[in-house]
Design an enzyme around this catalytic site. Sequence first.
Site, PDB file in Angstrom:
ATOM      1  N   GLU B  60       0.427  -1.269  -0.223  1.00 32.76           N
ATOM      2  CA  GLU B  60      -0.307  -0.151   0.275  1.00 32.76           C
ATOM      3  C   GLU B  60       0.606   1.300  -0.176  1.00 32.76           C
ATOM      4  OE1 GLU B  60      -0.679  -2.181   1.866  1.00 32.76           O
ATOM      5  OE2 GLU B  60      -2.708  -3.791   1.966  1.00 32.76           O
ATOM      6  N   HIS B 129      -9.851  -5.492  11.393  1.00 34.60           N
ATOM      7  CA  HIS B 129      -9.983  -5.221  10.214  1.00 34.60           C
ATOM      8  C   HIS B 129     -11.537  -4.267  10.574  1.00 34.60           C
ATOM      9  CE1 HIS B 129      -7.211  -8.092   9.448  1.00 34.60           C
ATOM     10  NE2 HIS B 129      -7.954  -7.871   7.842  1.00 34.60           N
TER      11      HIS B 129
END
Lengths: 348, 327
Positions: B60, B129
Amino acid sequence: MEKVVIKTKKETPVAEKKSSTKFSKETYIKWFESMLLMRKFEEKTGHLYIQQKIRGFCHLYIGQEALVAGSESVLRREDRVITAYRDHAHPIGRGLHPKYIMAEMMAKVTGCSKGKGGSMHIFSKEFNFFGGHGIVGGQIPLGAGIAFADKYNGNDNVTLCYMGDGAVRQGALHEAFNMAMLWKLPVIFIIENNNYAMGTSVERTSNVHDLWKLGLSYEMPSYAVDGMTCEAVHEAIEEAVNRARKGDGPTLLEMKTYRYKGHSMSDAQTYRSKDEVKDYQAQDPIEKVLATIKKNKWMTDADIEAAEKNVEDIVAESVKFGEDSPYPTADELYKDVYTQTDYPYIME
Amino acid sequence: MRTIEFREALREAMNEEMRRDEKVYLMGEEVAEYNGAYKVSKGMLAEFGEKRVIDTPIAELGFTGIAIGSAVNGLRPIVEFMTFNFSLVAIDQIINSAAKMMSMSGGQFPVPIVFRGATASAGMLSSQHSQAFDNWYANCPGLKVIVPSNPYDAKGLLKSAIRDNDPVIFMESEQMYGDKGEVPEGEYLIPIGVADIKREGKDVTIVSFGKIMKQALSAAVELEKEGISVEVIDLRTIRPIDYATVITSVKKTNRLVIVEEAWPLGSIATEVAFKVQKEAFDYLDAPVIRITTADVPLPYAPTLIEASLPNVERVIKAVKEVMYVKK
């Protein structure tokens, strides 16, 4: 913005000799004049910093000039350059008049970044200089991305992405190297290895001391280059640029160089010896280029004096321009953050 | 009017904008050959090819920086984060490059880019998450932050985001991608920074945004059965915030409940409450109540999730509290 032109009067040499190298007289003179300008500009910057006319963090390029001079003699105007915060010499090499850099460092509204960036954030869209970045290694994926856009647009521009030896220990380097190779991006990664990440030597930051080897993990063409010599820099960059323009992807060049001054203006340099600094100063890139010029009688003593005078004038003009310029007024505060001109800032 | 899924509305927005402008491209993990981790980009590789729909390695920080670099050199990238939980390894590039380059270059280098993907909780995924970083990004000048709550808004706002010349964070939810809603056939844009009154009412104002809007709207339906009329405002954009719509509503209802799926400290709810006390102090008939996710990392067990997230019951209780209704 105005382009910097060094107008040295060239007298006809008594006996013009052919170059013993592949480089022309004009190239040598250009190297000499541009490096001299970078050197004198940075010396002045150092003095002005001590006088507190320049504030913030300030990192000088003195000693490393051959990297920019030797690269720029290969590049075209439309090629792109990005670097970290030791960023005064690169835009000079690109052709930006140093008065805009001086005004920026003095926090003046006439500076290239309108007094909003300072020493570490010199930018010039006009000269394709993409900054001036303050987070170590942050410019590495950005440089790959600039090259990504040129490849996407189908032109043959290349991007030179400079970084220090400290930056190679950042994870961003590895992610950018991987994708630059995967997508064959027209980018040349240049490590300005001046031996020290601030005060920490290369040997103390990793088991891997040959920084060019970092490219090998990604099967990137990777080389070590004598960064104190314009000829070597030019040749290495030329080969890399040709590869990139042809669509064959990136290159990693570890340029072995040295900064004569500290990491920043507030560096006492306890981590290295004075003899070490002297050893490198003995291989000064400007002196080496000048020796070649003198040997070939490409410039007379009067020519050299005229060039030095001209550079001093440009530096003096830059200081005057900075000193005579105003600070940005408060109405500048809410400009340039967004392109949207009526962005509703929270103002209380 | 036809009804389509939230993910289809997003896809239509991207497809239309990519047909309109060659400089727009999509980049992210699994966006191309896999057709998107949540199938948002389904079929896009087939239409636009691998030049413009680009699978990345799981990196990322690297691909975010590359996308930003391409944006300052003339392209208009859409970066998909599989979820914004993973944007944290790229946050240096988002904050220090995308949000800053325009300003620190004195306006020379705008960054036209969209970062989009799922935010907040999505079932029993435990703490790494399930995080809402909406307010984190909204805190940073230089960015714009959009968090839509239904397919219609998602399409119109995403198209505006792609056309915007400033960097935009666009936050969705795994739990919304399958939501269906009415979306007209033709092209339309929704302006960034304008809230929407999703339901008109006169007794209490509820301000919310994103997925958790569903809890607010369901609560309003329940409360109506008890004779309580709730006005529900969907902020839609949380940088900039449309304060005027909120203030106008509070001046009418005199009571405010804010529902947000983020941790409480420094939340959007905190900000809206501050603004309301400043601009409408004399209109308030009760202290403002905020309902946020509990001030803990979200655990795995369903009982603990139930105790943590804003839900209809908590919203109803809060509304009754600001109305001083007992039971």
